[in-house]
Every structure is written in structure tokens, then in C-alpha cells.
Enzyme design. Structure first.
Site, PDB file in Angstrom:
ATOM      1  N   GLY A   1       0.352   2.256   4.765  1.00  0.00           N
ATOM      2  CA  GLY A   1       0.252   1.210   5.781  1.00  0.00           C
ATOM      3  C   GLY A   1       0.386  -0.140   5.121  1.00  0.00           C
ATOM      4  N   SER A   2      -0.160  -1.153   5.751  1.00  0.00           N
ATOM      5  CA  SER A   2       0.022  -2.511   5.226  1.00  0.00           C
ATOM      6  C   SER A   2      -0.863  -2.745   4.000  1.00  0.00           C
ATOM      7  CB  SER A   2      -0.317  -3.526   6.316  1.00  0.00           C
ATOM      8  OG  SER A   2      -1.674  -3.388   6.664  1.00  0.00           O
ATOM      9  N   THR A   3      -0.472  -3.719   3.202  1.00  0.00           N
ATOM     10  CA  THR A   3      -1.234  -4.057   1.999  1.00  0.00           C
ATOM     11  C   THR A   3      -2.645  -4.502   2.376  1.00  0.00           C
ATOM     12  OG1 THR A   3       0.846  -4.746   1.011  1.00  0.00           O
ATOM     13  CG2 THR A   3      -1.160  -5.471  -0.105  1.00  0.00           C
ATOM     14  N   ALA A   4      -2.763  -5.275   3.466  1.00  0.00           N
ATOM     15  CA  ALA A   4      -4.078  -5.793   3.876  1.00  0.00           C
ATOM     16  C   ALA A   4      -5.025  -4.643   4.212  1.00  0.00           C
ATOM     17  CB  ALA A   4      -3.914  -6.721   5.076  1.00  0.00           C
TER      18      ALA A   4
ATOM     19  N   GLY B   1      -4.684  -1.572   3.219  1.00  0.00           N
ATOM     20  CA  GLY B   1      -4.850  -0.810   1.972  1.00  0.00           C
ATOM     21  C   GLY B   1      -6.035  -1.328   1.162  1.00  0.00           C
TER      22      GLY B   1
ATOM     23  N   GLU C   1       0.202   3.559  -0.479  1.00  0.00           N
ATOM     24  CA  GLU C   1       1.635   3.303  -0.257  1.00  0.00           C
ATOM     25  C   GLU C   1       1.695   2.162   0.740  1.00  0.00           C
ATOM     26  OE1 GLU C   1       4.076   4.713  -1.761  1.00  0.00           O
ATOM     27  OE2 GLU C   1       3.264   6.569  -2.561  1.00  0.00           O
TER      28      GLU C   1
ATOM     29  N   CYS D   1       9.395   0.532   5.280  1.00  0.00           N
ATOM     30  CA  CYS D   1       8.712  -0.061   4.124  1.00  0.00           C
ATOM     31  C   CYS D   1       9.711  -0.356   3.013  1.00  0.00           C
ATOM     32  CB  CYS D   1       7.611   0.863   3.624  1.00  0.00           C
ATOM     33  SG  CYS D   1       8.153   2.538   3.302  1.00  0.00           S
TER      34      CYS D   1
END
Ligand code: NDP
Length: 503
Positions: A221-224, A226, A243, A277
């Protein structure tokens, strides 16, 4: 096993609807699973894992093959659920399913070869020992998935975790719960036990899975998000695989096949409405072919249209909130002096975004620095491949990349600080099951797919077995001065001679 019903103890247990992003219609209603529901699923998974983990690799492979065959026979149903929940064209949903099936087949077939106990050299000092290592299942793996490739992406964790001998509890995105339910139901139909379960809900259900006592958490999913997952898992020292997002670059050298590069750039940027992505978001083109490339890329992009019509090449933006991000990036680029050669501010509609190609965009614009996740690409001219490599490597994201060059492709690829590169193609690495998939930096860490993906869901167990009494008894309080002296001589003989030539 799929938990579609809310917990029986909950009074008026909450539910949520998944919507068709083409029309806004309700696709289905699902339970919001509570922390207690998630813990119960993990407890069931632990029981299933003790059976599944005790099977031989061949026994697990035959069960995974049965599931694979069932999914393959019903692939049109799976694609239909995906199409309804994401709005992606049927052909794209079929392609995604086909790639996921191929990964499942690879993981089932190769798990034994990669993970089984193997002998390794024990070295001269420990020559009396037989050294072996095997990779054993962790137990229960939690998988949290995104909505953009709701089958292919989580299957990169699910298939490899199962093949390595783990049970899995899967929390799909709230935009694509039906896909997760479908996968778990077919698994139980084929295998007969809840080795794969799906829990549905919103972000809180995912957060509950992080704290439910799983042995590893695989997040895509998104870095935030994560970072939140990692923080929650840190409380119990639960290992994580992250990821996350990307801002992938495509490089065009002066000797590139420009038609192929333009085709790859437009497909890489616009396929799945840019919600990929490892999609192409940045393009760096050698100054000698810049104008020619722009001409071809504009002509290609003008043929691509986003629409509710089933024949359109790209569908809607699945997550409504993403429209604002795409609009902000385009507006920011144009306000800072950029130009839209195709699309532009008016390309962002209520549900659909038309392809947008931006040039002359300053380097501090969000179109260069942040993940856009829409059918847009920003193109810049570079004086040589050194500049292209430096610019590619300057992003905080480092997931995939692409290089188009007839003679220098590999040389350029080797200089890129990213997890994956396609030479003279785009995103081709994702379709090769034996290659690891993942990134570094803000794109996350850990790998799915390939032997690395199998080992990601295992722990190494090393064993030494004494074959005969040691010539030098070292690991005992009976150790003699003579043995220590002999060890010194042996080590000097083995390692004492290196480095002389450099002085
Ligand atoms: P999000 O980060 O919004 O959500 C991902 C998953 O996390 C969803 O299932 C979500 O549930 C869940 N979640 C939300 N909050 C929490 C929380 N606090 N704790 C645990 N889980 C939580 O990502 P998107 O779904 O929007 O996916 C798009 C992103 O995924 C993009 O950045 C894309 O680049 C990245 N991605 C990366 C891939 C890779 O392999 N590197 C592949 C595909 C996508 P819910 O939906 O219910 O909120």
C-alpha cells in the site's frame, strides 16, 4: 474460509459497501471485522498452520495446484468481481488474474527446491561438522493488500507464504473486499481447510491484524500507511514486509527504438488508469531524440481514452480521494511553468482522468517528486545518460524503472539504484515469477516473488552435526595451548597472505 458474517456477539455489527467506481452503484456489502474477529481468524489460522506446515512440499504443492486449477477454471468470475470493484477493463482484469495464477504455479512448484534442507560447506576449521540449512514456515502470515491490483499484488505474498508452509489471514482493501472473499472461498473449496482466510473492513481491521499475534505482516500500500503498519508491528517485534509506492522513471537513450519507447511509456503511464505502483511517472530522454520521442508519445497518448464504456482502454480512478491528488500535481506543474502536451487541468473529471503529458516542469514540482497514481507522465530532456541515471536515482522512491536503448540498455540498468528494471520493455519484471519484486527507500523493503519471496516467509534453521572428533578441540574448557597454537597457524595459513600485493 471467508468471514463474511459479523461477529455473533456484536449487536448491530457494522458493515460497509464496496462500490462500482464506474457508476457508484453498490457491488456488495461486507462485515467490518472487529479486533476480536481478527484475533479469532488468527487463532483458526494457527490451528490450520499446524496441519499445513507439517505437510511435505509435494503434499502442499498438490493442494495449491488444486486451488490454482479451480481459480483458472473460474477466472472469468474472478475478473468480473475485480472489474466491478475497481472499474478496470475486463481484459486488464484477465491479464492480472493470469499473471497471479502463473505466480501461484511457480511458488507451488519451486518451494521445495528453494526451502528444503541443503548441505553447505563447513570450512576447514569446522571440517568435522556436517552443516545444513533449511527454511521453515513462520506460522501465520497477515497480508494487507491494496485495491489497484487486488489479485496480483496480494497473491505475491499469499501464494509464496502458503507455498512456504504458512497459513494466511488476508485483509483486502476496503475498495476490493469481494476479491479477497472470492480468493478465500475458492481456497477452502479446493483444499478443505481455512489455511487462507479473508477478513474485511476498513483501516482499523488492518491495524487489528498487525496486533493480532501474526508471525509476519506483509503489507502492500502507500508509504504513509506502511509506516503505521511498521509502528504497530514494532510493539510485538512482528517482522514486516513493506511493498509501498513508487515514482518510476523510464529512460530513453539516443539509440532507442523510439516507437517501442513511446509505446512503453504510454502503456506504462496510463495502463490501469495509472494506478500502478511500478507505473511510469517520470521520463528522461536524450536531447538528440527528445523532439522525435515527444511527437511519437503525444500521438500514442491521444489514442488512449478513459471511459465507463467497456471498450475504453482505461477505466475510472478507483479511489475517489486520488482525483484530488492527481489534480493537485497537474495544477502545480502548470502553475510553475510546465506545459501539458496532452490532457491538462481539464483532464481530471468526476470519476475519470484522461491521459496527461507534462513537459518543462520544474524539478521541485510534485509531478516529479510525489507519487501521482494517475494516467500522467512528466517528461524531461537530458544531455546524456549520466544525467538520466542521476535524475532517476534522485527520487526518495526506488521501486521499478525502464531503459530503452539498443546498445547500452544493460549498462544503464546496472547503474540504477532501484529494485527492478526492464530493458526495452516496461514492468516486464513483474511477470517473471523467478525474479524478486520490491523496492528500497520509500518504496519499502523485503521481496515477494521468486526464491527471495519464498524465503521472505520462512526462517532459516541452521544445523551442524559432528561427523568425527575434531582435530583441534576448540569449543571446550579442555582446550590446550597446543590446540590454540595450531589454530593460530591454520588461520595464518588460510587468511594471512591476502592484501600484500596492494601495498
Ligand atoms: P493504502 O496505504 O491506503 O492501503 C493499503 C492497505 O492498508 C488497505 O488494505 C488499507 O485498508 C490498509 N490500511 C489502512 N490503514 C491501515 C492501518 N492503520 N493499519 C493497517 N492497515 C491499514 O494504499 P492503497 O490501497 O491506496 O494502495 C495504493 C498504494 O499502494 C500506492 O501507493 C501504490 O504505489 C502502492 N502499491 C505498491 C505496490 C508494490 O508492490 N510496491 C503494489 C501495488 C500498490 P483500507 O483500504 O480498508 O483503508
Amino acid at each position: 474460509m471467508t468471514i463474511t458474517e459479523p461477529s455473533p456477539t456484536a449487536a448491530a455489527a457494522p458493515t460497509f459497501d464496496s462500490l462500482n467506481p464506474r457508476t457508484g452503484e453498490v457491488v456488495a456489502t461486507h462485515a467490518v471485522h472487529s479486533e476480536a474477529d481478527v484475533r479469532a481468524a488468527v487463532a483458526r489460522a494457527r490451528e490450520a498452520a499446524s496441519w499445513w506446515g507439517a505437510l511435505t512440499f509435494a503434499e502442499r504443492a498438490s493442494r495449491l495446484d488444486a486451488w490454482k486449477a479451480l481459480v483458472t477454471r473460474r477466472v472469468a468470475d474472478l475478473a468480473a468481481v475485480m472489474e466491478a470493484e475497481t472499474g478496470k477493463p475486463h481484459g486488464d482484469a484477465m491479464l492480472e488474474s493470469a499473471l497471479a495464477i502463473d505466480h501461484l504455479a511457480w511458488a507451488a512448484k519451486h518451494a521445495g527446491k528453494v526451502l528444503k534442507r541443503k548441505r553447505v560447506p563447513s570450512g576447514l576449521v569446522m571440517a568435522n561438522q556436517k552443516a545444513t540449512v533449511e527454511y521453515r514456515p513462520l506460522g501465520v502470515v497477515g497480508v494487507i493488500g491494496p485495491w489497484n491490483y487486488p489479485v496480483f499484488t496480494p497473491m505475491g505474498s499469499i501464494a509464496y507464504a502458503l507455498a512456504a508452509g504458512n497459513a494466511v489471514v488476508f485483509k483486502p482493501s476496503e475498495y476490493t473486499p469481494g476479491v479477497g472473499v472470492w480468493l478465500a472461498e475458492t481456497f477452502v473449496e479446493a483444499v478443505g481447510r481455512p489455511v487462507l482466510q479473508t477478513v474485511t473492513g476498513l483501516g482499523e481491521t488492518g491495524a487489528a491484524l498487525c496486533r493480532a499475534g501474526v508471525d509476519k505482516l506483509a503489507f502492500t500500500g502507500s508509504t504513509a500507511t506502511g509506516k503505521k503498519v511498521m509502528a504497530a508491528c514494532a510493539e510485538s517485534l512482528t517482522p514486516v514486509l513493506i511493498e509501498a509506492g513508487g515514482k518510476d522513471a523510464l529512460i530513453v537513450d539516443e539509440d532507442a527504438d523510439l516507437a517501442a519507447a513511446a509505446d512503453g511509456a504510454v502503456w506504462g503511464a496510463c495502463a490501469n488508469a495509472g494506478q500502478t505502483c511500478a507505473g511510469v511517472e517520470r521520463v528522461y530522454v536524450h536531447e538528440r531524440v527528445y523532439d522525435a520521442f515527444l511527437g511519437q508519445v503525444v500521438a500514442k497518448a491521444q489514442q488512449v481514452h478513459a471511459d465507463a464504456d467497456a471498450s475504453a482502454q482505461i477505466g475510472p480512478i478507483t479511489m475517489p480521494g486520488q482525483l484530488d491528488i492527481i489534480r493537485r500535481h497537474i495544477d502545480d506543474a502548470l502553475a510553475k511553468g510546465g506545459r501539458a502536451l496532452v490532457g491538462g487541468a481539464e483532464a481530471v473529471g468526476d470519476r475519470f482522468v484522461q491521459p496527461t503529458i507534462l513537459v518543462d516542469v520544474p524539478e521541485d514540482s510534485s509531478a516529479w517528486t510525489e507519487e501521482t497514481f494517475g494516467p500522467t507522465m512528466t517528461i524531461a530532456k537530458v544531455k546524456d545518460m549520466d544525467e538520466a541515471v542521476a535524475k532517476t536515482n534522485s527520487s526518495r522512491y526506488a521501486l521499478g524503472s525502464a531503459v530503452f536503448s539498443k546498445s547500452n540498455g544493460m549498462r544503464i540498468a546496472e547503474r540504477l539504484r532501484v529494485g527492478m528494471t526492464s530493458v526495452n520493455g516496461v514492468i516486464t519484471f513483474a511477470g517473471v515469477p523467478s525474479l524478486p519484486f520490491g523496492g528500497i527507500g520509500d518504496s519499502g523493503f523485503g521481496r515477494i516473488h521468486g526464491p527471495d519471496g519464498l524465503k521472505e516467509f520462512s526462517y532459516a534453521h541452521a544445523i551442524t552435526r559432528q561427523r568425527f572428533k575434531p582435530l583441534l578441540a576448540l569449543t571446550t574448557f579442555e582446550r590446550t595451548e597446543k590446540a590454540e597454537d595450531q589454530l593460530g597457524k591454520l588461520i595464518t595459513m588460510l587468511h594471512g597472505r591476502g592484501g600484500d600485493k596492494r601495498r
